[in-house]
Scaffold this motif. Structure first.
Motif, short mmCIF file in Angstrom:
data_model
loop_
_atom_site.label_atom_id
_atom_site.label_comp_id
_atom_site.label_asym_id
_atom_site.label_seq_id
_atom_site.Cartn_x
_atom_site.Cartn_y
_atom_site.Cartn_z
N ASP A 109 2.57 1.04 -5.31
CA ASP A 109 1.46 1.11 -6.26
C ASP A 109 1.92 1.60 -7.63
O ASP A 109 1.61 1.01 -8.66
N ARG B 156 4.09 -0.99 -9.27
CA ARG B 156 3.38 -2.22 -9.62
C ARG B 156 2.39 -2.06 -10.78
O ARG B 156 2.26 -2.94 -11.61
N TYR B 157 1.78 -0.89 -10.80
CA TYR B 157 0.72 -0.76 -11.83
C TYR B 157 1.10 0.09 -13.02
O TYR B 157 0.30 0.37 -13.89
N ASN C 44 0.80 -1.23 0.00
CA ASN C 44 0.00 0.00 0.00
C ASN C 44 0.82 1.27 0.00
O ASN C 44 0.28 2.36 0.04
#
Lengths: 684, 139
Positions: free
Chosen positions: A37, A40-41, A32
């Motif tokens: 984030d 990862r995305y 988190n």
């Protein structure tokens, strides 16, 4: 820079152990967290490596493109080991290199990797340095296949454009340039400069009609060419074009309309200098014409040279045939005679043909009667017609009795048609027809046709019928003799007479129709001649034969005054005696045509009839007659002639004579002729 | 009426026509004058022919052709067939044509042919002259 980098690198931990079980460092895997984030995305396939080149973070997108399904197979592993796996993700191979260099140099590296299946990957290795030491590497993999394609295309386009520009600019053998939609010169290449002599600065912006002649410009030719090019997309022309110095060259010009994205940009103009080619074409043509003329002259000379001894041979043969020969010798002599005659015909044909081909053939303009010609040829053929073949002639009564033309050549065509028709017809009919096809103030166009029911012409041969030296029966066992020149001679003759020639199949199913037209000039004194010719018709038609012509002529002779024109005093004396024996008491004599004209052209003419010798010194009878007719003299003029030559009699009548009588003059014939002429005079 | 011994040299019908013009069948004044005029004309014409062919002055062939035609006319009128035929040939050769007047011949050929035919014509003439003189009892 390199020194400081080395300083950094030496301090950084060096991967010494390979194949250690992956350890996942706590600080990057905190769930988190914002950074987590982000990494990862991100859609850009990304790996984060620590200074020991251990993979610390990986994006989902990387897992997708590299085919490594499980993130645990990647994270914590030593990156160079992962990058060895090039089977699933070929771009790894370049990633290794990029990483190596980034590691060595401490600067951002970007390499492109081309896979065997033509995909392009751009790999970026970004070293992240903090406080002078290398902390991380960010590795990004981007699929740039599409960008690369576009790039390549662009490059190619640039390259092509550049090539074309160079090509157009340097071509010297063609003037290639652009015109704007109004026809003003927009570009100028080396060829254009070389051909036309203008420098770009002198011509760009000026109208292209500058290259045309004054006449062309006045005729609006340049503008017309643009209109044509707009309408048809392109316009080609050959003609003189002018250089800046006023000299000209023979050019081939192609104007093409240029559109870009549907908008009319202007025109491209490509000009070639054909001066040299034109010159050599001219030379070739004139050489050909010269050769062809020489050939024809040679043929004409040869034929002439052959003809003379041929005549000698044939004459000698005729004499030989009159001597006492036995049957065998007679047969042989006949064979020689027949072959000789065929050979002579062949030579005559060739002579005619070569004269026609060399243009040294001329058509005379005598006064002729088509009807008489047709009838005389017809009569000649009648004598030798085949038993099963009906020979017919249909002559339009409206045909002129006299018109200007060449009777010999007219006769030649009819003769050829008729003899072909009779040669190829075994049964049925051969028919000759003639009629007035057209008539205007100056000319009659006469259509003459010969129709037969013979073997006809095969369709494939009709095209070459009038071509010299072709015969449709070219088989080895030729049944029909000939040179194959006859019809082509006829064609030339018909054309010389202002007409045409042609063939079509006999619509009745079998046989041929050969036709030709000839333009005959109307003659000035046609009216008088026609009236007189009409009189002649009356003379020819049977009239009640009087019981005693001698008595009748004596009655008719009473009070008549004649003019006898004759140069030979013996003939004159005999004629005078004969005429006085017929009751003519008042006879003047003239010893040549001139004297006759002088005596007869007193107004009103003192004579009721003129007897006119044809061949006389000073002025001959024909021209004297013509002169008298032109003066409006209408009394009968009777030709007296010893010329037994065929066709002459018809000519005399056509030339204004009212009748003719052969010499030596037969008294009974003379009585008949005089009676007819004088009676008509009395009736008229 | 034909002339004895001259059936093939004199056309009977034509000559008879001349004889018919005589008012008196005994003295035959008209026909005799014509025939004797012809003798004179023939001799002078032959002389002109010989000299033309001999001298070969300008247009001599044309002159020969005209002389041939001239004598042809009178011999035809009298029905002197052979002389007439020869004269016609002289006319043709003089115009550089063959016997029949249809085909061209060369000047050399014309000269040769003329020489022969004029001699022949003279012979034919003297033959017929003899016959006619006998006929008119002038021999």
């Amino acid at each position: 820079m390199a020194a400081s980098l080395n300083a950094i690198l030496t301090k950084s931990p060096v991967p010494s152990v390979v194949g250690l079980p992956p350890t996942i460092p706590e600080d990057v895997c905190q769930p988190n967290s914002f950074a987590d984030d982000l990494l990862r995305y991100t859609p850009v396939a990304t790996l984060i490596l620590d200074a020991a080149l251990q993979i610390r973070q990986v994006s989902d997108s990387y897992l997708r493109v590299s085919g490594a399904n499980n993130r645990n197979h990647v994270v914590g592993h030593y990156a160079p080991n992962i990058f060895h796996q090039t089977v699933t993700f070929p771009a790894h191979a370049s990633a290794r290199e990029a990483l190596q260099i980034a590691q060595d140099t401490g600067s951002v590296q970007q390499v492109q990797h081309l896979t065997n299946d033509n995909r392009a990957w751009t790999i970026r290795a970004v070293p992240v340095v903090r406080h002078g030491s290398l902390r991380y590497f960010q590795m990004e993999f981007t699929d740039t296949t599409e960008q690369r394609r576009q790039q390549l295309e662009l490059e190619e386009r640039l390259y092509t454009n550049e090539c074309y520009r160079a090509l157009v600019e340097t071509v010297k053998d063609y003037a290639i340039f652009m015109l704007d939609p109004d026809g003003n010169v927009a570009t100028w290449n080396a060829g254009a400069q070389a051909f036309k002599g203008y420098k770009p600065s002198e011509i760009i912006g000026r109208h292209f009609s500058n290259f045309y002649s004054e006449d062309d410009r006045r005729a609006g030719k340049p503008e017309r060419e643009l209109v044509d090019a707009l309408r048809d997309g392109r316009c080609e022309d050959e003609g003189w074009r002018y250089r800046s110095d006023g000299s000209r060259f023979w050019a081939n010009v192609v104007i093409t309309t240029i559109y870009k994205d549907g908008a009319h940009l202007g025109f491209s103009k490509v000009t070639r200098d054909l001066t040299e080619r034109r010159k050599s074409e001219r030379k070739l043509i004139s050489a050909y014409e010269e050769a062809s003329k020489l050939k024809s002259e040679f043929l004409a000379n040869m034929s002439h040279e052959i003809r003379t001894p041929m005549h000698g041979m044939l004459s000698a043969l005729t004499l030989l045939l009159d001597t006492r020969l036995d049957e065998n010798q007679l047969d042989l002599a006949h064979v020689i005679q027949e072959s000789g005659e065929v050979l002579l015909q062949v030579i005559n044909d060739i002579l005619d043909y070569s004269k026609l081909a060399s243009g040294s053939f001329s058509i005379s303009q005598d006064i002729i009667s088509v009807v008489d010609i047709i009838q005389s040829v017809f009569r000649a053929h009648l004598r030798c017609s085949k038993p099963g073949v009906a020979l017919e002639s249909y002559v339009d009564p409206n045909l002129p009795k006299a018109a200007e033309g060449d009777s010999l050549r007219y006769r030649q065509i009819i003769q050829n048609f008729l003899s072909n028709a009779t040669k190829f017809t075994e049964e049925g009919y051969v028919r000759i027809t003639a009629k007035v096809d057209k008539e205007d103030d100056e000319y009659y166009t006469i259509l003459t046709e010969v129709v037969d029911t013979g073997i006809g012409i095969p369709a494939e041969s009709t095209k070459t019928l009038f071509t010299p030296f072709t015969q449709f029966d070219n088989s080895a066992t030729k049944r029909y003799k000939g040179t194959g020149l006859g019809l082509s001679i006829c064609k030339s003759l018909a054309e010389l007479m202002g007409g045409n020639i042609g063939y079509h199949a006999n619509p009745e199913g079998r046989g041929s129709i050969f036709w030709f037209t000839a333009k005959l000039k109307k003659c000035k004194q046609a009216k008088i001649v026609e009236v007189l010719a009409g009189n002649m018709e009356a003379l020819k038609s049977p009239s009640p034969i009087s019981a005693n012509p001698m008595q009748e002529i004596k009655v008719a002779a009473a009070g008549k005054r004649l003019l006898l024109t004759e140069d030979n005093f013996i003939n004159r004396k005999v004629m005078l005696q004969m005429l006085s024996g017929l009751g003519f008491e008042n006879i003047d004599v003239a010893s040549d045509g001139k004297e006759a004209v002088a005596k007869a052209s007193i107004e009103p003419t003192p004579y009721d009839l003129i007897l006119m010798d044809v061949n006389m010194p000073v002025q001959d009878g024909v021209s004297a007659t013509k002169e008298l007719r032109e003066k409006g003299l209408k009394v009968p003029i009777v030709a007296m002639t010893a010329n037994a030559l065929k066709g002459h009699a018809e000519t005399y009548i056509a030339k204004g004579m009212s009748g003719y009588i052969a010499k030596p003059v037969d008294r009974n014939l003379l009585i008949k002729l005089l009676l007819k002429c004088l009676q008509r005079q009395d009736d008229g | 009426m034909s002339i004895p011994g001259a059936e093939d040299t004199i056309d009977p019908a034509t000559f008879e026509q001349i004889l018919e013009m005589d008012e008196d069948e005994v003295d035959r004044e008209f026909s005799k004058s014509i025939v004797f005029d012809f003798f004179g004309q023939a001799e002078s014409t032959f002389a002109k022919m010989d000299s033309s062919l001999d001298k070969k002055e300008k247009d001599y062939l044309k002159t020969l052709s005209e002389l041939g035609h001239f004598l042809k006319g009178s011999s035809a009128t009298l029905g002197l067939t052979k002389v007439k035929d020869s004269c016609e040939k002289i006319q043709h050769y003089g115009s550089l044509k063959d016997d029949a007047g249809t085909k061209d011949i060369t000047e050399k050929q014309a000269q040769d042919k003329l020489l022969t035919i004029i001699a022949q014509a003279k012979e034919e003439f003297s033959e017929v002259e003899d016959v006619l003189r006998k006929f008119y009892k002038d021999a």
